[in-house]
Design an enzyme around this catalytic site. Structure first.
Site, mmCIF file in Angstrom:
data_model
loop_
_atom_site.group_PDB
_atom_site.id
_atom_site.type_symbol
_atom_site.label_atom_id
_atom_site.label_comp_id
_atom_site.label_asym_id
_atom_site.label_seq_id
_atom_site.Cartn_x
_atom_site.Cartn_y
_atom_site.Cartn_z
ATOM 1 C CB SER A 23 -0.924 0.006 1.222
ATOM 2 O OG SER A 23 -1.823 -1.067 1.180
ATOM 3 N NE ARG A 27 -2.349 4.871 0.249
ATOM 4 C CZ ARG A 27 -2.972 3.697 0.202
ATOM 5 N NH1 ARG A 27 -2.307 2.619 -0.190
ATOM 6 N NH2 ARG A 27 -4.259 3.597 0.546
ATOM 7 C CG ASP A 49 -0.782 -5.782 -6.783
ATOM 8 O OD1 ASP A 49 -0.965 -6.617 -7.692
ATOM 9 O OD2 ASP A 49 -1.659 -5.485 -5.954
ATOM 10 C CG ASN A 92 -7.001 -8.490 -9.777
ATOM 11 O OD1 ASN A 92 -7.819 -7.576 -9.896
ATOM 12 N ND2 ASN A 92 -7.258 -9.576 -9.068
ATOM 13 C CB SER A 197 -10.699 0.871 4.622
ATOM 14 O OG SER A 197 -11.317 -0.368 4.394
ATOM 15 C CG ASP A 313 -6.406 -6.067 2.755
ATOM 16 O OD1 ASP A 313 -7.431 -6.455 2.163
ATOM 17 O OD2 ASP A 313 -5.658 -5.188 2.299
ATOM 18 C CE LYS A 340 -10.582 -5.301 0.000
ATOM 19 N NZ LYS A 340 -9.615 -4.182 0.044
ATOM 20 C CD GLU A 341 -6.732 -8.642 -4.354
ATOM 21 O OE1 GLU A 341 -5.731 -7.918 -4.281
ATOM 22 O OE2 GLU A 341 -7.695 -8.542 -3.547
ATOM 23 C CG HIS A 386 -2.429 -11.406 -2.459
ATOM 24 N ND1 HIS A 386 -1.846 -10.441 -1.681
ATOM 25 C CD2 HIS A 386 -3.636 -10.862 -2.826
ATOM 26 C CE1 HIS A 386 -2.632 -9.391 -1.584
ATOM 27 N NE2 HIS A 386 -3.725 -9.624 -2.277
ATOM 28 N NE ARG A 387 -4.230 -8.739 1.638
ATOM 29 C CZ ARG A 387 -2.981 -8.444 1.961
ATOM 30 N NH1 ARG A 387 -2.248 -9.307 2.650
ATOM 31 N NH2 ARG A 387 -2.431 -7.297 1.585
ATOM 32 C CE LYS A 412 -3.545 -8.228 -5.652
ATOM 33 N NZ LYS A 412 -3.595 -7.454 -6.902
#
Length: 426
Positions: A23, A27, A49, A92, A197, A313, A340-341, A386-387, A412
């Site tokens: 994240s 950014r 990513d 993605n 979030s 997450d 999400k994914e 991935h998670r 990812k």
């Protein structure tokens, strides 16, 4: 299909050095690219990513040098990408797709943005609607409300509020906050409904401040930016370890022994560190050190009802911890899992039931009652998420063999996950 076998184990112990936050990395890559001057980003995450973001910036004619595997030097474009007409393929990567949509729509130019098939199933209508309110011209190339998108030059006028829904994805608001300074006008972003979030928005605001961009935050209900506002690179900035990725190792310590996670501490700007407060209430022992956090098993964990609005997450890891807890665990405020994914509520329900758990779901919650004995030798489908792969790896600590299908999906955000996880599982 490729498969990763994790052997049955009853203990986890050792030390893990966290990779940089996804994240924060994406950014910082974009903010540095928009800035005046050069910015050195230290400890950036090298993953699928972040490669999507770098590939996009390269196509937009941003110059950068990867100095080693952990540092990257970005030469900013001073609010003006040189390439005004190109097509971007962003896989993605929501943390690349959403902010680039806003930045390119405001900056001006002709662009096409597409992703993999799952990205084309992830809604973007609320962000597009918000941008068109101030004069952006964005067309859907396939299904209305979803990527791929065509961005055309528009005439941006911020003479009224930008209204954006707060309850779908925090990435929409992050995208607008990053694009705001490019408007060269006073700007007010008004939130409709409850903002989910918030910690992810807090990350965005804190990083923007390091680049000289300061929004007035009115109780999370609106955000005001006064013109002129320009991105000014901080010369050098470091990416802290990824708190979402840390959750798997924190959980391993709570289940199986004692695990110390380095490159993150109590001063982290990431809201997912709230995960530690929750697992302490469930029964884990937490020790905050100078540049690390140690989590140890103290007894059997206890199931509870948890509001996950701030940690969507890391909440996935709590769903696996529920298998090791006494009594049921309910995770609430997880509607964002649906976009999400993969549909993470459905995916989690399906795979937990394979392990013998009793699972009840709603549109925004999941309740998990652990089985008396977790089923052995189960293959877990990961849905290119991935998670799903990382959190279900924890099941091996129930002294059960577990097979993770398509383990490379962890590239990812965490290419070395299985190597690091294998280093703490005995």
């Amino acid at each position: 299909m490729k498969q990763k076998k994790l052997k049955a184990s009853l203990a986890a112990s050792g030390l893990v050095y966290l990779p940089g936050s996804k994240s924060i990395t994406n950014r910082l890559l974009l903010m540095s690219a928009l800035s005046d001057g050069k910015t050195l980003i230290q400890n950036y995450l090298n993953s699928d990513d972040t490669k999507q973001m770098l590939n996009a910036l390269k196509a937009l004619k941003i110059e950068f040098n990867i100095l080693d595997k952990k540092d990257i030097l970005i030469k900013g474009c001073s609010h003006n990408f040189l390439n005004k007409n190109t097509k971007l393929a962003l896989g993605n990567a929501g943390t690349a797709f959403r902010p680039l949509t806003a930045v390119l729509a405001v900056m001006g130019g002709t662009y096409e943005l597409k992703g993999v098939s799952r990205m084309h199933e992830r809604p973007i209508k609320d962000l597009v609607d918000a941008l068109t309110q101030i004069g952006a011209r964005i067309n859907y190339l396939d299904n209305k409300g979803y990527p791929p998108l065509k961005i055309n030059p528009g005439k941006i006028k911020c003479n009224k509020n930008i209204n954006i829904k707060g309850n779908v994805s925090s990435q929409y608001l992050t995208a607008l906050l990053i694009a705001g300074p490019l408007c060269n006008q006073d700007l007010k972003i008004q939130i409709t409904g409850d903002l989910i979030s918030k910690p992810y928005i807090d990350i965005t605001l804190k990083l923007l401040a390091k680049f000289g961009i300061k929004y007035e935050n009115n109780k999370w209900e609106s955000f005001i930016l006064s013109s002129p506002a320009r991105f000014k690179g901080p010369k050098k900035i470091r990416v802290e370890g990824d708190a979402s990725s840390a959750s798997y190792f924190f959980a391993a310590g709570a289940i199986g022994g004692s695990v110390e996670v380095k490159n993150i501490n109590k001063s982290s700007i990431q809201g997912d560190l709230e995960f530690l407060t929750i697992i302490k209430k469930m029964g884990a022992n937490i020790e905050y050190l100078s540049n690390s956090v140690k989590v140890s098993k103290e007894g059997q964990l206890t199931g509870m009802t948890i509001d996950c609005k701030n940690i969507p997450d890391a909440a996935m890891t709590l769903a696996i911890l529920a298998l090791f807890a006494k009594g049921p665990t309910t995770l609430e405020s997880i509607a964002s899992w649906r976009v999400k994914e993969t549909d993470r509520i459905l995916a989690m329900e399906t795979e937990l039931k394979k392990l013998g758990a009793s699972v009840i779901t709603t549109e925004s919650s999941i309740t998990i009652k652990p089985p008396k004995t977790i089923n052995n030798n189960i293959s877990i489908d990961t849905y290119d998420d991935h998670r799903m792969a990382m959190c279900f790896s924890l099941v091996c600590l129930a002294n059960k063999n577990i097979f993770i299908n398509d383990p490379d999906c962890t590239n990812k955000t965490y290419p070395n996950f299985f190597k690091d996880f294998g280093g703490i599982v005995e």
